[in-house]
Each structure stands twice: as structure tokens, then as C-alpha cells.
Design a protein around this motif. Structure first.
Motif, PDB file in Angstrom:
ATOM      1  N   LYS A   4       9.932  -1.334  15.182  1.00  0.00           N
ATOM      2  CA  LYS A   4       8.800  -1.699  16.218  1.00  0.00           C
ATOM      3  C   LYS A   4       9.397  -2.535  17.360  1.00  0.00           C
ATOM      4  CE  LYS A   4       4.571  -2.189  17.471  1.00  0.00           C
ATOM      5  NZ  LYS A   4       3.726  -0.805  17.603  1.00  0.00           N
ATOM      6  N   ARG A   5       9.516  -1.880  18.714  1.00  0.00           N
ATOM      7  CA  ARG A   5      10.113  -2.568  20.085  1.00  0.00           C
ATOM      8  C   ARG A   5      11.479  -2.774  19.504  1.00  0.00           C
ATOM      9  NH1 ARG A   5       5.980  -5.604  23.461  1.00  0.00           N
ATOM     10  NH2 ARG A   5       6.106  -3.862  24.490  1.00  0.00           N
ATOM     11  N   GLY A   6      12.273  -1.962  19.084  1.00  0.00           N
ATOM     12  CA  GLY A   6      13.654  -2.181  18.694  1.00  0.00           C
ATOM     13  C   GLY A   6      13.990  -3.191  17.566  1.00  0.00           C
ATOM     14  N   ILE A   7      13.035  -3.579  16.769  1.00  0.00           N
ATOM     15  CA  ILE A   7      13.413  -4.553  15.872  1.00  0.00           C
ATOM     16  C   ILE A   7      12.819  -4.038  14.430  1.00  0.00           C
ATOM     17  CG2 ILE A   7      12.733  -6.790  14.719  1.00  0.00           C
ATOM     18  CD1 ILE A   7      11.946  -7.639  17.786  1.00  0.00           C
ATOM     19  N   PRO A   8      13.749  -3.994  13.292  1.00  0.00           N
ATOM     20  CA  PRO A   8      13.200  -3.508  11.967  1.00  0.00           C
ATOM     21  C   PRO A   8      12.132  -4.187  11.482  1.00  0.00           C
ATOM     22  CG  PRO A   8      15.765  -3.986  12.262  1.00  0.00           C
ATOM     23  CD  PRO A   8      15.045  -4.670  13.406  1.00  0.00           C
ATOM     24  N   VAL A   9      11.214  -3.734  11.058  1.00  0.00           N
ATOM     25  CA  VAL A   9       9.979  -4.262  10.709  1.00  0.00           C
ATOM     26  C   VAL A   9       9.596  -3.755   9.167  1.00  0.00           C
ATOM     27  CG1 VAL A   9       8.882  -4.779  12.835  1.00  0.00           C
ATOM     28  CG2 VAL A   9       8.447  -2.605  11.613  1.00  0.00           C
ATOM     29  N   ASN A  10       8.891  -4.634   8.345  1.00  0.00           N
ATOM     30  CA  ASN A  10       8.264  -4.113   6.995  1.00  0.00           C
ATOM     31  C   ASN A  10       7.177  -2.890   7.534  1.00  0.00           C
ATOM     32  OD1 ASN A  10       9.713  -6.229   6.077  1.00  0.00           O
ATOM     33  ND2 ASN A  10       7.986  -7.328   5.840  1.00  0.00           N
ATOM     34  N   ALA A  11       6.934  -1.825   6.656  1.00  0.00           N
ATOM     35  CA  ALA A  11       6.025  -1.006   6.650  1.00  0.00           C
ATOM     36  C   ALA A  11       5.574  -0.690   5.370  1.00  0.00           C
ATOM     37  CB  ALA A  11       6.859   0.319   7.161  1.00  0.00           C
ATOM     38  N   ARG A  12       4.201  -0.718   5.300  1.00  0.00           N
ATOM     39  CA  ARG A  12       3.544  -0.366   3.920  1.00  0.00           C
ATOM     40  C   ARG A  12       3.226   1.109   3.869  1.00  0.00           C
ATOM     41  NH1 ARG A  12      -1.035  -4.225   1.259  1.00  0.00           N
ATOM     42  NH2 ARG A  12      -1.557  -2.806  -0.276  1.00  0.00           N
ATOM     43  N   PHE A  13       3.313   1.752   2.914  1.00  0.00           N
ATOM     44  CA  PHE A  13       2.752   3.044   2.615  1.00  0.00           C
ATOM     45  C   PHE A  13       1.893   3.293   1.452  1.00  0.00           C
ATOM     46  CE2 PHE A  13       6.472   3.171   5.307  1.00  0.00           C
ATOM     47  CZ  PHE A  13       6.068   3.999   6.234  1.00  0.00           C
ATOM     48  N   ARG A  14       1.231   4.323   1.434  1.00  0.00           N
ATOM     49  CA  ARG A  14       0.504   4.802   0.251  1.00  0.00           C
ATOM     50  C   ARG A  14       0.811   6.212  -0.045  1.00  0.00           C
ATOM     51  NH1 ARG A  14      -5.591   3.097  -0.338  1.00  0.00           N
ATOM     52  NH2 ARG A  14      -4.858   1.801  -1.006  1.00  0.00           N
ATOM     53  N   ILE A  15       1.098   6.661  -1.273  1.00  0.00           N
ATOM     54  CA  ILE A  15       1.050   7.864  -1.695  1.00  0.00           C
ATOM     55  C   ILE A  15       0.336   8.315  -2.814  1.00  0.00           C
ATOM     56  CG2 ILE A  15       2.744   9.525  -3.113  1.00  0.00           C
ATOM     57  CD1 ILE A  15       5.053   7.618  -2.400  1.00  0.00           C
ATOM     58  N   PRO A  16      -0.653   9.279  -2.454  1.00  0.00           N
ATOM     59  CA  PRO A  16      -1.464   9.607  -3.458  1.00  0.00           C
ATOM     60  C   PRO A  16      -0.906  10.707  -4.243  1.00  0.00           C
ATOM     61  CG  PRO A  16      -1.997  10.715  -1.286  1.00  0.00           C
ATOM     62  CD  PRO A  16      -0.886   9.879  -1.149  1.00  0.00           C
ATOM     63  N   ILE A  17      -0.857  10.473  -5.845  1.00  0.00           N
ATOM     64  CA  ILE A  17      -0.506  11.545  -6.668  1.00  0.00           C
ATOM     65  C   ILE A  17      -1.443  12.040  -7.477  1.00  0.00           C
ATOM     66  CG2 ILE A  17       1.021  11.310  -8.708  1.00  0.00           C
ATOM     67  CD1 ILE A  17       2.486   9.160  -7.614  1.00  0.00           C
ATOM     68  N   VAL A  18      -1.383  13.448  -7.418  1.00  0.00           N
ATOM     69  CA  VAL A  18      -2.436  14.028  -7.970  1.00  0.00           C
ATOM     70  C   VAL A  18      -1.906  14.518  -9.608  1.00  0.00           C
ATOM     71  CG1 VAL A  18      -4.166  16.103  -7.931  1.00  0.00           C
ATOM     72  CG2 VAL A  18      -3.516  14.734  -5.823  1.00  0.00           C
ATOM     73  N   LEU A  19      -2.445  14.078 -10.576  1.00  0.00           N
ATOM     74  CA  LEU A  19      -2.302  14.507 -11.692  1.00  0.00           C
ATOM     75  C   LEU A  19      -3.264  15.472 -12.410  1.00  0.00           C
ATOM     76  CD1 LEU A  19      -1.597  10.674 -13.063  1.00  0.00           C
ATOM     77  CD2 LEU A  19       0.075  12.420 -12.316  1.00  0.00           C
ATOM     78  N   ASN A  20      -2.861  16.258 -12.861  1.00  0.00           N
ATOM     79  CA  ASN A  20      -3.550  17.428 -13.474  1.00  0.00           C
ATOM     80  C   ASN A  20      -2.794  17.824 -14.808  1.00  0.00           C
ATOM     81  OD1 ASN A  20      -5.284  19.561 -14.080  1.00  0.00           O
ATOM     82  ND2 ASN A  20      -5.126  20.390 -12.040  1.00  0.00           N
ATOM     83  N   SER A  21      -3.661  17.749 -16.006  1.00  0.00           N
ATOM     84  CA  SER A  21      -2.941  18.192 -17.134  1.00  0.00           C
ATOM     85  C   SER A  21      -2.971  19.750 -17.644  1.00  0.00           C
ATOM     86  CB  SER A  21      -3.447  17.481 -18.321  1.00  0.00           C
ATOM     87  OG  SER A  21      -5.054  17.557 -18.324  1.00  0.00           O
ATOM     88  N   ASP A  22      -3.597  20.462 -16.647  1.00  0.00           N
ATOM     89  CA  ASP A  22      -3.642  21.900 -16.981  1.00  0.00           C
ATOM     90  C   ASP A  22      -2.442  22.664 -16.970  1.00  0.00           C
ATOM     91  OD1 ASP A  22      -6.451  21.750 -17.069  1.00  0.00           O
ATOM     92  OD2 ASP A  22      -6.782  22.430 -14.897  1.00  0.00           O
TER      93      ASP A  22
END
Length: 158
Positions: A140-158
Motif C-alpha cells: 500500500k503506497r509502496g509500503i508492505p502492509v498486513n492483509a486479511r483474507f477469507r477463504i470459503p471452503i465448501v465441504l460436501n461428503s457426496d
């Protein structure tokens, strides 16, 4: 001589007022600039070695997401889960890539029924994230920053 001292004193007082005016103007400009920054967006997404840092922002985002999801998918397929009941659920994994490129799990939002059937699930998710290839942090603006992410994991036992 006395007039010279008075003149020097007046010049000194006038110049001090000018300095405080400059400080106020600089502070005002900084505050205005801080309000214009979009703190929810980065200039460059975290990048894996196979991603091109000269590519457009959208291409960087796609490369980051594709690399992350393909790694997650291949790692999760290595595990065999034994289930008592059928599962069709989505698990949200929140994680942080800090300004040094380290990855840490923040939260795993899942159904309590999943926790009962697969108690080791959190450890598996953490292992998947920790086994990711090295990643460069978001910028961000040339400076390393922390970034938060979300992964949706779909679980299906079929």
C-alpha cells in the motif's frame, strides 16, 4: 542601537508566527491526505513466486487467488475424512498475511456438527496455510502492509 534590537525582536516574533502557520498547513494537508486513502484496498496483492508483479492489479488478484485455491484443494485431497453423517457445509477461514509475508490463521467459522465429526479440522486448515509457498506481502503506497483474507471452503461428503 536600541532601534536595531527592537527591529530584530519584531522580525523574530514575525518569523515564529510564520513557522506555526506552516506547521498548521502541513498538518492540515496530512489529515486531508489520510482521509483520501482507501484503507480497505491495497495497491498490490500478496504475490506468490509464480505471479507477475508487473501485471495489472486484477491479474495479480486472480493469480493470488488461483494459487491459493489450487494449493488448498490439492492439500485437502490428501486427507481422508471419516464421517458419521453427510456433510454439506461451507467453512470460512480468515487468515492474515503480515507485512513480512508470514501467514497466520485468525478464525475458522464452521458448523458445530462439523467440529464433532472432524475435530482435527482446524489443524488441517492451519497445516494447509503453513505449507503455502513463500508469499510477498501486500503493498500500500509502496509500503508492505498486513492483509486479511477469507477463504470459503465448501465441504460436501457426496
Amino acid at each position: 542601537m536600541q532601534k536595531l534590537w527592537i527591529l530584530c525582536g519584531l522580525c523574530l516574533l514575525t518569523s515564529c508566527k510564520r513557522l506555526t502557520f506552516q506547521k498548521d498547513k502541513t498538518r492540515e494537508l496530512i489529515e486531508q491526505e489520510m482521509q483520501n486513502i482507501d484503507w480497505n484496498d491495497v495497491d498490490q496483492y500478496p504475490l506468490f513466486e509464480n505471479c507477475d508483479e508487473t501485471a495489472s492489479k486484477m491479474e495479480q488478484k486472480q493469480c493470488f487467488e488461483n494459487t491459493l485455491l489450487s494449493h488448498f484443494s490439492s492439500t485437502m485431497q490428501e486427507f481422508e475424512f471419516k464421517l458419521d453423517a453427510e456433510i454439506n457445509d461451507t467453512v470460512n477461514v480468515d487468515f492474515l498475511i503480515d507485512k513480512t509475508g508470514s501467514i497466520s490463521v485468525l478464525e475458522i467459522k464452521k458448523n458445530p456438527a462439523l467440529e464433532a465429526q472432524i475435530p482435527e479440522f482446524n489443524g488441517i486448515i492451519a497445516q494447509c496455510l503453513n505449507s503455502l509457498p513463500p508469499v510477498a506481502p501486500a503493498i500500500k503506497r509502496g509500503i508492505p502492509v498486513n492483509a486479511r483474507f477469507r477463504i470459503p471452503i465448501v465441504l460436501n461428503s457426496d
